[in-house]
Design a protein around this motif. Sequence first.
Motif, PDB file in Angstrom:
ATOM      1  N   TYR A 194      29.456  37.551  31.792  1.00 16.38           N
ATOM      2  CA  TYR A 194      29.501  36.523  30.750  1.00 16.38           C
ATOM      3  C   TYR A 194      29.271  37.140  29.372  1.00 16.38           C
ATOM      4  CZ  TYR A 194      27.985  32.499  27.952  1.00 16.38           C
ATOM      5  OH  TYR A 194      27.838  31.556  26.953  1.00 16.38           O
ATOM      6  N   TYR A 195      28.450  38.167  29.327  1.00 16.77           N
ATOM      7  CA  TYR A 195      28.089  38.793  28.049  1.00 16.77           C
ATOM      8  C   TYR A 195      29.055  39.896  27.620  1.00 16.77           C
ATOM      9  CZ  TYR A 195      23.746  36.352  29.058  1.00 16.77           C
ATOM     10  OH  TYR A 195      22.824  35.384  29.342  1.00 16.77           O
ATOM     11  N   PHE A 196      29.913  40.340  28.534  1.00 13.37           N
ATOM     12  CA  PHE A 196      30.763  41.492  28.221  1.00 13.37           C
ATOM     13  C   PHE A 196      32.256  41.183  28.222  1.00 13.37           C
ATOM     14  CE2 PHE A 196      26.914  43.106  30.411  1.00 13.37           C
ATOM     15  CZ  PHE A 196      26.365  43.819  29.366  1.00 13.37           C
ATOM     16  N   SER A 197      32.654  40.070  28.802  1.00 16.13           N
ATOM     17  CA  SER A 197      34.078  39.754  28.872  1.00 16.13           C
ATOM     18  C   SER A 197      34.590  39.248  27.529  1.00 16.13           C
ATOM     19  CB  SER A 197      34.335  38.698  29.959  1.00 16.13           C
ATOM     20  OG  SER A 197      33.590  37.525  29.683  1.00 16.13           O
ATOM     21  N   ASP A 198      35.877  39.462  27.285  1.00 13.22           N
ATOM     22  CA  ASP A 198      36.504  38.962  26.061  1.00 13.22           C
ATOM     23  C   ASP A 198      36.781  37.467  26.169  1.00 13.22           C
ATOM     24  OD1 ASP A 198      37.179  41.507  24.390  1.00 13.22           O
ATOM     25  OD2 ASP A 198      37.761  42.000  26.431  1.00 13.22           O
ATOM     26  N   TYR A 199      37.182  37.032  27.355  1.00 13.46           N
ATOM     27  CA  TYR A 199      37.430  35.613  27.616  1.00 13.46           C
ATOM     28  C   TYR A 199      36.775  35.255  28.942  1.00 13.46           C
ATOM     29  CZ  TYR A 199      40.981  36.261  24.036  1.00 13.46           C
ATOM     30  OH  TYR A 199      41.638  36.581  22.867  1.00 13.46           O
ATOM     31  N   PHE A 200      35.921  34.247  28.907  1.00 14.90           N
ATOM     32  CA  PHE A 200      35.192  33.810  30.101  1.00 14.90           C
ATOM     33  C   PHE A 200      35.597  32.363  30.381  1.00 14.90           C
ATOM     34  CE2 PHE A 200      31.773  32.413  32.779  1.00 14.90           C
ATOM     35  CZ  PHE A 200      31.364  33.536  33.464  1.00 14.90           C
ATOM     36  N   ILE A 201      36.339  32.156  31.463  1.00 17.21           N
ATOM     37  CA  ILE A 201      36.932  30.857  31.761  1.00 17.21           C
ATOM     38  C   ILE A 201      36.207  30.184  32.923  1.00 17.21           C
ATOM     39  CG2 ILE A 201      39.054  29.673  32.444  1.00 17.21           C
ATOM     40  CD1 ILE A 201      40.582  32.036  31.179  1.00 17.21           C
ATOM     41  N   VAL A 202      35.843  28.920  32.729  1.00 17.03           N
ATOM     42  CA  VAL A 202      35.213  28.131  33.789  1.00 17.03           C
ATOM     43  C   VAL A 202      36.102  26.942  34.115  1.00 17.03           C
ATOM     44  CG1 VAL A 202      32.880  28.845  33.198  1.00 17.03           C
ATOM     45  CG2 VAL A 202      33.851  26.822  32.098  1.00 17.03           C
ATOM     46  N   GLN A 203      35.903  26.381  35.315  1.00 14.28           N
ATOM     47  CA  GLN A 203      36.781  25.302  35.772  1.00 14.28           C
ATOM     48  C   GLN A 203      36.058  23.965  35.955  1.00 14.28           C
ATOM     49  OE1 GLN A 203      39.857  26.654  38.644  1.00 14.28           O
ATOM     50  NE2 GLN A 203      38.681  28.545  38.772  1.00 14.28           N
ATOM     51  N   TRP A 204      34.788  23.929  35.517  1.00  8.64           N
ATOM     52  CA  TRP A 204      34.015  22.692  35.594  1.00  8.64           C
ATOM     53  C   TRP A 204      33.291  22.461  34.276  1.00  8.64           C
ATOM     54  CZ3 TRP A 204      34.687  19.509  39.667  1.00  8.64           C
ATOM     55  CH2 TRP A 204      35.227  20.061  40.836  1.00  8.64           C
ATOM     56  N   PRO A 205      33.250  21.220  33.790  1.00 11.03           N
ATOM     57  CA  PRO A 205      32.645  20.938  32.473  1.00 11.03           C
ATOM     58  C   PRO A 205      31.160  21.244  32.388  1.00 11.03           C
ATOM     59  CG  PRO A 205      33.194  18.894  33.642  1.00 11.03           C
ATOM     60  CD  PRO A 205      33.834  20.003  34.399  1.00 11.03           C
ATOM     61  N   ASP A 206      30.426  21.118  33.503  1.00 14.31           N
ATOM     62  CA  ASP A 206      28.982  21.403  33.475  1.00 14.31           C
ATOM     63  C   ASP A 206      28.711  22.855  33.097  1.00 14.31           C
ATOM     64  OD1 ASP A 206      28.443  18.828  34.116  1.00 14.31           O
ATOM     65  OD2 ASP A 206      27.965  19.193  36.231  1.00 14.31           O
ATOM     66  N   LEU A 207      29.565  23.755  33.547  1.00 13.81           N
ATOM     67  CA  LEU A 207      29.377  25.166  33.222  1.00 13.81           C
ATOM     68  C   LEU A 207      29.638  25.427  31.746  1.00 13.81           C
ATOM     69  CD1 LEU A 207      30.981  26.950  36.318  1.00 13.81           C
ATOM     70  CD2 LEU A 207      28.557  26.664  35.788  1.00 13.81           C
ATOM     71  N   LYS A 208      30.585  24.731  31.174  1.00 18.31           N
ATOM     72  CA  LYS A 208      30.864  24.870  29.751  1.00 18.31           C
ATOM     73  C   LYS A 208      29.654  24.435  28.936  1.00 18.31           C
ATOM     74  CE  LYS A 208      32.822  25.174  25.759  1.00 18.31           C
ATOM     75  NZ  LYS A 208      32.960  26.498  25.098  1.00 18.31           N
ATOM     76  N   THR A 209      28.974  23.393  29.389  1.00 25.05           N
ATOM     77  CA  THR A 209      27.781  22.909  28.689  1.00 25.05           C
ATOM     78  C   THR A 209      26.659  23.934  28.747  1.00 25.05           C
ATOM     79  OG1 THR A 209      28.381  20.629  29.260  1.00 25.05           O
ATOM     80  CG2 THR A 209      26.110  21.032  28.564  1.00 25.05           C
ATOM     81  N   LYS A 210      26.487  24.549  29.902  1.00 26.79           N
ATOM     82  CA  LYS A 210      25.401  25.517  30.079  1.00 26.79           C
ATOM     83  C   LYS A 210      25.712  26.863  29.445  1.00 26.79           C
ATOM     84  CE  LYS A 210      23.761  23.542  34.436  1.00 26.79           C
ATOM     85  NZ  LYS A 210      23.557  23.776  35.896  1.00 26.79           N
ATOM     86  N   TYR A 211      26.999  27.205  29.381  1.00 28.62           N
ATOM     87  CA  TYR A 211      27.395  28.519  28.866  1.00 28.62           C
ATOM     88  C   TYR A 211      28.410  28.316  27.731  1.00 28.62           C
ATOM     89  CZ  TYR A 211      25.182  29.959  33.205  1.00 28.62           C
ATOM     90  OH  TYR A 211      24.288  30.140  34.229  1.00 28.62           O
ATOM     91  N   PRO A 212      27.929  28.168  26.509  1.00 33.42           N
ATOM     92  CA  PRO A 212      28.788  27.810  25.361  1.00 33.42           C
ATOM     93  C   PRO A 212      29.918  28.785  25.079  1.00 33.42           C
ATOM     94  CG  PRO A 212      26.453  27.590  24.811  1.00 33.42           C
ATOM     95  CD  PRO A 212      26.518  28.286  26.134  1.00 33.42           C
ATOM     96  N   LYS A 213      29.717  30.057  25.419  1.00 31.30           N
ATOM     97  CA  LYS A 213      30.772  31.041  25.135  1.00 31.30           C
ATOM     98  C   LYS A 213      32.005  30.823  26.015  1.00 31.30           C
ATOM     99  CE  LYS A 213      31.976  35.845  25.950  1.00 31.30           C
ATOM    100  NZ  LYS A 213      31.590  37.114  26.567  1.00 31.30           N
TER     101      LYS A 213
END
Length: 204
Positions: free
Chosen positions: A177-196
């Motif tokens: 999460y800290y090293f990738s250029d693009y970090f893609i999630v498929q559930w909205p809860d993860l987007k809330t917890k991980y803003p990047k």
Amino acid sequence: LFLLLLPLLLVPLALLAKSRRGRRTPPLSLLVVAGSGGHTTEILRLLSCLSESYSPRHYIFADSDKMSEAKIRSFEQKRAETFPSSKFTLHRIPRSREVRQSWTSSVVTTLYSLFYSLPLTNKLKPDLILCNGPGTCVPVCISALLLGLLGIKRSIIVYVESICRVETLSLSGKILYYFSDYFIVQWPDLKTKYPKSVYLGRIV
């Protein structure tokens, strides 16, 4: 005089525009990290959406993974029906971490896997690295980061968290999460917890 010269000016511009329209997108070397279980199935679904510009495709998976190679070869065989000039390679490295393996021993095996990953990544020099969570992707991505820091090759790292991760990230995800250029999630809860992260909904 201007009217006489105008056709002479327009002809070169028309020829230049035509050559640009006929120019194909340059190929993009892609490194794909496959993994046992559903990781390989998910990553191949993603690859099925990519154009022929993503070539060659270099697949890396753990040496103890007995199923990924067969799935990849079957996928590439079907892809070749659409893109006959498609190219791919297969590479095995030591597994960095087994399921339920202790943290202490995981550090040792990950370093061992990194020892194999670094020269391989340097040899392949991918433009883009695509991974979705298998432990094997950690030493591969670290190798790519080291090559970038050394000025040898800068690779773009795209991490797609597995669809089964609804509320928490996988261990690989928490690290990259800290090293990738693009970090893609498929559930909205993860987007809330991980803003990047980038939420795109279900993509596999």
